[in-house]
Design an enzyme around this catalytic site. Structure first.
Site, PDB file in Angstrom:
ATOM      1  N   GLY A   2       0.804  -1.215   0.000  1.00 54.05           N
ATOM      2  CA  GLY A   2       0.000   0.000   0.000  1.00 54.05           C
ATOM      3  C   GLY A   2       0.837   1.265   0.000  1.00 54.05           C
ATOM      4  CD  GLU A  13      -3.922  -9.974  -2.851  1.00 48.25           C
ATOM      5  OE1 GLU A  13      -3.548  -9.832  -1.689  1.00 48.25           O
ATOM      6  OE2 GLU A  13      -3.797 -11.041  -3.491  1.00 48.25           O
ATOM      7  CG  LEU A  14      -2.532  -2.143  -3.926  1.00 47.40           C
ATOM      8  CD1 LEU A  14      -2.230  -1.488  -5.252  1.00 47.40           C
ATOM      9  CD2 LEU A  14      -3.075  -1.138  -2.927  1.00 47.40           C
ATOM     10  CG  ASP A  15       1.330  -3.048  -3.428  1.00 45.38           C
ATOM     11  OD1 ASP A  15       1.689  -2.755  -4.575  1.00 45.38           O
ATOM     12  OD2 ASP A  15       1.059  -2.208  -2.560  1.00 45.38           O
ATOM     13  N   GLY A  16      -0.143  -7.613  -4.589  1.00 49.22           N
ATOM     14  CA  GLY A  16      -0.275  -9.020  -4.236  1.00 49.22           C
ATOM     15  C   GLY A  16       0.135  -9.991  -5.333  1.00 49.22           C
TER      16      GLY A  16
END
Lengths: 294, 294, 294, 294
Positions: free
Chosen positions: B211, B236-239
């Site tokens: 994040g 998925e953010l940064d996933g």
């Protein structure tokens, strides 16, 4: 190419670098001198080599509010403190932006890294000129709007070409020189005119593999780690005070071209870190070694 | 800015990437197929995940002298081998230079690093365009002679602007996208159109500090090491699957601005390494993880 | 001191190490040989040195279900494959636990690290004996219940004492020797009897600072990184094939005693990693260099 | 097991640790106090957090020749300096050897590393006892001649068993506790009695993978680097001030058992480094973060 980023407002500070024989009370004496004259210290680092009995210090304070005028600081400090304590010292001002020349040959990675940081406004430095013994990187200099001087050097014309270089460096009031994979050995005469003011990058983990073709030598020896070393140039080849080193792992699969490629990233980062420390006046040299403050 | 270095003569090769359920004899079957048809293997790496029972392989061979014409390889391989062994595979040719778009915002360090390598001829890639939601780096694009497209994105116009971006990417036949500190989250729709084809750099050692503002979070937590992570973008953010990570030491003296400065060097090197692996087709993705061959 | 941990049930496997001139089809030939005889491969790694044109391979397969009896594998492999392809090879079995002797002098850190791993059951190895030229570490040996042989060596009695050592090593059927900071140079005669079977730890990043007192030399030179190197012993002092190296940062504040302290941790970890690779038969030696598989 | 090495003659020194609101002249005031009373400073390190405006200092000086008797230093310093400057401070003496308890469960690697250093005389510490909730490592304690207390803890008997532990710790005048892979969460009550005096090792690069089974989580996420973190224990699980971290590379080939094995070496070295810093009184804690001097 002008800076793409508004430079931050610089604090107006003085920087004092000291080394001297260690005695009781030096630190108190210096900090008292600044405190009594209303110097607001914003950075202080000191180190005592208890074997050699040498005291090293870097202190930076704000000029605003300081009781002694900037142009009198040296005189006062010398009279009141330095001469009594046999200090070797230098005083610098944040408003004096150091001027740096870059020497290159054919490889571009270190040059690009330096010019990128310069253009991005990362460093408080001026780069008035690039000198090269080859034409290859002229286009890079041009794109970054830096003067490019082509000065080819052979064993025959070396003295004369170096004289031309020194002339140029003086004209442009250059304070220090960065050899960004410059593939010529500078003469002792040249080096003597810039003591602790020429920064080189050597593509090995010195003192291993000094001299030519270190990646070939590293491959031949079968090492499992390669490195790069940035140092001040002295008359001894690859023998000057080391400023910064870094390493990366390699293995049997790394052929010489792969080592060269891995090494490029080390070289550019190590050189740029050393240059940044120098620009910040965080390096003291004593007996062919460096004290590098954080 | 044209390449400053004569590109090396490229070998004319085919590259085969495979993953499939592990069985006895896959490796022998594939290498036999190449050997019998006079394919001179110049690189072979394989890995078996013995927990998941998945076989991964990358093999590269010379097309010169290979009995099967380049445009028939896929058909033959599919019929004779892949379909029988339930293989997921892709075939690439060294003569197909991948085309990459760069997305940036205001920070220049990753962009400079990529363009420097491109200009120096380090990578076999074409960069037809840079897209940005800010004007700040237009001058950099211009100096390197790359088309710069200013496409500002807000929460209101996101769908429409992304449609414009996709249109541009298609026009320029872009194969993959590099987010070089692009400070906009791409929509799931956008991401879905480029599976394992968008490479991001996140300025922390993921999964720590995913994040926004990871350096602030790292400082707050008092970590002694910071990192950077390059990964494929998923919804998925940064996933997404991690390609490459690196770290550097820090300490109590490192304020947030110092962490930011240290982090920049990590970010650019980690991103460039990930991009280089992608260009070389050395990455296989399976179940949100990567196999990255040497 | 018996192992404090129940050793895991060992798989009954054979390990084949090969190096030979590279040719088309070696990999397919070897894997086919195993597959056709129902050898379930659980590990395969190979590497081709394309400059020297040498093929290296390590393959491990389960003996259970393998059609060729364990004691016939060498004969069959030699006849059917190795002799035709001019292979240098060796075959090992997981049930053969290698036997290792440790040579020490006065420093205990490497010895403790080795004996701790041994006692914890980390390694599939037997340690029947410790040999030392000093009495200092006898108490350590005793506490770990390992036989300790005190064999002091001087320049006068070297030949005779080494003969005694060799006699002991033979009696105890020792397969390889670990010099855990043993401060005596072994004679060429001794070394010749254990080719690629004596593992040393040198307390520098070789080839820098070979010979005596490397931490003093590193301090004197002002390096910013120190290292340790584990290598096979050859008749050239500190010149044998390097197995493993690691490094750690140092700075101007690191006096010689601090370097010694930092170095100890490097030395013990590097040596133990090298020993573990050797125990697993993951090292191939060729032309004074190692191929170390993962 | 008695120390195998003659301990070096210890200097008779005092150590002063300070943190307080930053003001002009603190450094000068403290160093003057020592100088005027003939205290020969042998170590001085200071740091100013210019964001939080906190001054941190560690100074060590020789007691021989110091004008103020050792047992009066605290009173004099408090009256003359500390109370005026709102200092948080502590005074220690090199002759006071700190006493440390080790808590373990079943894994031996950290325990072996600590006991090896202790036995080798690397640390100025006493280890009067080991406490464990399992019997597994009793034999290790016995071999090193350390008292071993078996205190099994369940959710039912926790309060009562912790009371027993605290009783033992007091009896043995234990100054601080090292959790050497102790697999029990201590209650908040217990922790509150030892503020910044319980050192834990967590087997991940915190804050990534806090809690149970970090290697499984790291494998699942597909990270390319794993780490270990040593921190002071607070009532927040894995949330206390970080003392030391280190990392090592991993890749797709690293199964969970391989990560566990790689991690062991990280864990033991990171924990021992943190313990050594603590023993040397080089750590200051403020707002859940540490200042760790060199």
């Amino acid at each position: 190419m002008k800076s793409i980023k508004q430079l931050r407002e610089k604090k107006n500070t003085a920087i004092l670098l000291i080394h001297c024989p260690d005695k009781q009370g030096i630190l108190a004496t210096v900090t008292e001198f600044l405190n009594k004259n209303n110097g607001n210290i914003i950075y202080l680092d000191q180190y005592v080599d208890r074997v050699e009995k040498i005291f090293y210090m870097r202190v930076e304070w704000e000029l605003e509010g300081f009781d002694i005028p900037a142009d009198k600081i040296e005189e006062y400090f010398d009279t009141l403190i330095a001469s009594k304590l046999e200090m070797d010292y230098s005083i610098h001002f944040s408003k004096q932006i150091p001027r740096m020349a870059i020497f290159v040959s054919k490889m571009s990675h270190c040059l690009f890294d330096i010019l990128s940081r310069y253009t991005a406004g990362e460093w408080d430095v001026e780069i008035p000129m690039i000198i090269s013994n080859h034409m290859d990187l002229e286009s890079v200099a041009k794109r970054f709007d830096i003067d490019f001087h082509y000065i080819p050097v052979t064993s025959e014309n070396k003295a004369e070409q170096e004289a031309k270089e020194i002339e140029l460096l003086k004209q442009h009031e250059v304070d220090f020189i960065v050899l960004a994979r410059y593939m010529q050995v500078l003469s002792a005469d040249f080096v003597d005119q810039f003591p602790n003011k020429i920064i080189n990058i050597h593509h090995s983990f010195l003192p291993a593999f000094a001299g030519a073709k270190p990646y070939h030598a590293a491959h031949q020896r079968g090492v499992k780690i390669i490195g790069a070393t940035s140092h001040y140039v002295t008359s001894e080849l690859d023998g000057g005070p080391i400023i910064e080193q870094d390493v990366t792992r390699c293995s049997h699969i790394d052929t010489v071209p792969r080592l060269v490629r891995k090494g490029r990233d080390l070289e550019k980062i190590v050189l740029s870190h050393a240059v940044f420390k120098h620009i910040q006046r965080k390096i003291l040299v004593y007996k062919n070694k460096t004290v590098v403050f954080n």
